[in-house]
Motif scaffolding. Sequence first.
Motif, short mmCIF file in Angstrom:
data_model
loop_
_atom_site.label_atom_id
_atom_site.label_comp_id
_atom_site.label_asym_id
_atom_site.label_seq_id
_atom_site.Cartn_x
_atom_site.Cartn_y
_atom_site.Cartn_z
N ALA A 150 0.94 -1.40 -0.13
CA ALA A 150 0.42 0.20 -0.14
C ALA A 150 0.61 1.01 0.08
CB ALA A 150 -0.95 0.04 1.33
N ASN A 151 2.06 1.07 0.53
CA ASN A 151 3.07 2.41 0.73
C ASN A 151 3.35 2.81 -1.09
OD1 ASN A 151 3.52 4.92 2.05
ND2 ASN A 151 5.87 3.52 2.58
N LEU A 152 4.04 1.80 -1.54
CA LEU A 152 4.31 1.91 -2.19
C LEU A 152 3.86 2.16 -3.19
CD1 LEU A 152 7.25 -1.27 -3.01
CD2 LEU A 152 7.83 1.03 -2.07
N ASP A 153 2.40 1.88 -2.85
CA ASP A 153 0.99 2.24 -4.09
C ASP A 153 0.52 3.66 -4.35
OD1 ASP A 153 0.23 -1.04 -5.60
OD2 ASP A 153 -1.56 -0.59 -3.37
N TYR A 154 1.19 4.32 -2.89
CA TYR A 154 0.72 5.09 -2.87
C TYR A 154 1.74 6.02 -3.27
CZ TYR A 154 2.09 9.50 0.36
OH TYR A 154 3.04 10.60 0.38
N LEU A 155 3.03 5.70 -3.00
CA LEU A 155 4.30 6.84 -3.40
C LEU A 155 4.57 7.02 -4.91
CD1 LEU A 155 6.69 6.00 -0.80
CD2 LEU A 155 5.65 7.72 -1.39
#
Length: 443
Positions: A41-46
């Motif tokens: 999810a964090n990589l999705d966001y960034l």
Amino acid sequence: MMKLSKKLMIPVLGASLLMPTIANAEEVKPTAVTKASDLRANLDYLLSEHFTLAVAAMTTAYDGSKDADAAFKALDQNAVDMEPAIASVYGDQGAAEFERIFREHNNYTDDFVKATKENDKEAMAEVDKEVDQFVNEFAKFLSTATEGKLPEDAAKEALRVHEDQVKETFEDYVEGDYEAAAKTYREGYQQMFAISKALSNAIVTQMPDKFDNTKVDTPAADLRSSLNSLAAEHFALATMGMEKGFNGSKDYDYVSWLENANTADFKAAIGSVYGDEGAAQFEKIWQGDHINAQAELVSAQVKGDEAGEKAAKDKLHKFAQELGTFLGTATDGNLPTADAQAAIKAHEDTVIKTFEQYASGDYAGSYDTYREGYKLMFGVGQALGEAIVKQNPDKFAETDMPKTGMGGASESTMNPLTAIYIALGSLAVLTAGVILRKKPVSK
């Protein structure tokens, strides 16, 4: 009918990352919140935010817009913000190298815009060479860092598709082919989620103990990512559409098409879990006091109609109450109504603030609020995804069959997530012919 792009979100990393696994026979309650799904999810966001800001930086720079500098600074800050995420896995040295490569490639976007404005073919060719160098260098870095769990050739192809989609979106925009630009924008945005899934899967496969032996490709994690994608895309398109409506931009209708396509996909996602009746109820709430109200706010701002602005804001706050109630009821309270209402109100507040700062000429503040509001949507996706999984644990249980494709669950059992994927795949083609329902706001 909008033309179909040559690149339809190809899962370029899938074939090289097939990691067949056998699920533990012991029954485990499915959840959308694990260390592995948090990484994804964090990589999705960034990564997805990078795409939205890269396109914004290029198009505003080409137009000579007053917010162009603020857009580029936001793009650069996005790259800086990736460093802690990488450092948490590969340490400070690895994060510093990641940032060096990634930040430098943002400069190519500015160089290409300048070359395009000056019609300098030689300079454009030079930028293309620099982009190739970035693709090769960054792919090697990712493959080395993951100890080959993300193969270099697969990383190259994924990065190449991403760079081509950014460039194609920009070139179509420059040529005035706003239909094609809109289509490629959406494909490029969605491609970032395929990349983040593959990269997070490689990291988790490389370091299973660090992530408590959880996985990025469970049905629950996929649902969370899908909802994140839809929610964040809505925010990006809502703020973009309001700004273009305020400016009377020529491509406003095509941003409206994108919003309509996003709405259709959100409706399909809700329908796959709660049926046609739930989907219809969702659409009525979503469109009336929400999408339409945002356009009304822009129109009132342009006209200097304070009463109209207040009425539009009241509708948006009413929407937060109505949709929060809908989600709380639909999830049987697994997402408490009060929490849902508060989260949606926070979302609407950031949409309004982003627009009002932009309209007042506070471009740095507007992009700061944009980034805050964009990130907020990933909390919404997490909360709603986890509530749906808790409500329907059997539908999101991992099967005992091998994983296939991009790491998703075996298709031996249909669950809501599979239905979402099928629906979105169909809508990607069907909504290409949607009649544009909005018209540019005239000053």
